[in-house]
Design a protein around this motif. Structure first.
Motif, short mmCIF file in Angstrom:
data_model
loop_
_atom_site.label_atom_id
_atom_site.label_comp_id
_atom_site.label_asym_id
_atom_site.label_seq_id
_atom_site.Cartn_x
_atom_site.Cartn_y
_atom_site.Cartn_z
N ASP A 55 7.15 -44.92 50.51
CA ASP A 55 8.31 -44.27 50.89
C ASP A 55 9.40 -44.43 49.61
OD1 ASP A 55 10.08 -42.89 52.24
OD2 ASP A 55 10.85 -44.62 53.45
N GLY A 56 8.99 -44.44 48.44
CA GLY A 56 9.60 -44.75 47.34
C GLY A 56 10.21 -46.09 46.82
N ASN A 57 9.80 -47.09 47.82
CA ASN A 57 10.19 -48.36 47.55
C ASN A 57 8.81 -49.55 47.08
OD1 ASN A 57 12.54 -47.99 48.58
ND2 ASN A 57 11.83 -48.36 50.68
N ASP A 58 8.37 -48.76 45.95
CA ASP A 58 7.06 -49.32 45.42
C ASP A 58 7.54 -50.14 44.19
OD1 ASP A 58 3.78 -49.51 45.57
OD2 ASP A 58 4.69 -49.53 43.38
N TYR A 92 6.49 -39.03 42.29
CA TYR A 92 7.47 -40.17 43.05
C TYR A 92 8.69 -40.53 42.57
CZ TYR A 92 2.60 -40.45 45.22
OH TYR A 92 1.51 -40.24 45.46
N GLU A 107 1.81 -43.10 48.62
CA GLU A 107 2.17 -42.22 49.77
C GLU A 107 2.89 -43.08 50.87
OE1 GLU A 107 2.11 -38.58 50.11
OE2 GLU A 107 1.69 -38.65 48.05
N ASN A 108 2.33 -44.24 50.87
CA ASN A 108 3.05 -45.19 52.05
C ASN A 108 4.15 -45.99 51.53
OD1 ASN A 108 1.02 -44.37 54.22
ND2 ASN A 108 -0.53 -45.60 53.01
N ARG A 145 10.04 -35.99 42.09
CA ARG A 145 9.63 -35.35 43.29
C ARG A 145 9.98 -33.87 43.24
NH1 ARG A 145 11.71 -39.85 47.95
NH2 ARG A 145 10.76 -41.42 46.82
#
Length: 193
Positions: free
Chosen positions: A101-104, A163, A98-99, A166
């Motif tokens: 922001d799609g940048n994992d 994620y 969740e934290n 979506r």
């Protein structure tokens, strides 16, 4: 007496260099995917040399694994009882994703599977082994590796649906409800209850 400034000595701080490399790697892998991100690009972003990156991590694969938040998360999840492990995993996974922001980097791995199946397979197998090694203390029995694989498959599916794609009920679900559902399904996978 000379008025020329004396050159500053370079301070070597391996931990700061390592942290800068990992931060640059997370950003590069999230933005460009595993296949397109390069060691040279990561070194440039981190302000270090290509050789220093390789000295710290030996390969792009090892750098990716180290940059994955999951590697650190696993170590933090281990203290506790097997009975509370499903809830700890569910909460940590949802908080992290969740934290992000799609940048994992985990999302980057899933996205890169379509473009570089061989690299995605190698990375998955390395992450799988890391998970098995970490969970071995808490997940026991003759089918422990199968249950860890099921855990990974379940989280990959949730990651893809919520994620990456979506769309749909899973993507729209409030985070606290997702934690409850994951806890229930992970309890069945990991503890068989």
């Amino acid at each position: 007496m000379s008025t020329e400034p004396t050159p500053k000595k370079r301070r070597r701080d391996p931990e700061a260099s390592r942290a800068a490399i990992l931060g640059a790697a997370r950003a590069a892998f999230a933005e460009r995917g595993y296949a397109r991100a390069t060691i040279r690009e990561i070194a440039q972003r981190a302000g270090v040399t290509h050789g220093l990156v390789m000295r710290h991590f030996a390969s792009k694969e090892q750098l990716f694994i180290a940059a994955m938040p999951g590697a650190r998360d696993l170590d933090e999840l281990m203290p506790g009882t097997p009975e509370t492990l499903p809830e700890r995993i569910a909460q940590a996974f949802v908080d992290r994703m969740e934290n992000a922001d799609g940048n994992d980097p985990f999302i980057a791995l899933i996205r890169s599977a379509a473009s570089d199946e061989h690299a995605a397979t190698d990375l998955y197998l390395a992450m799988r082994q890391r998970s098995i090694d970490s969970y071995r203390a808490l997940i026991t029995g003759p089918d422990a590796e199968e249950r860890v694989d099921l855990l990974g498959a379940h989280l990959i599916g949730v990651t893809f649906s919520r994620y990456v794609v979506r769309k749909g009920p899973l993507a729209e679900m409030p985070a606290d409800r997702l934690v409850r559902h994951l806890t229930r399904t992970l309890r069945d996978i990991l503890l068989g209850t």
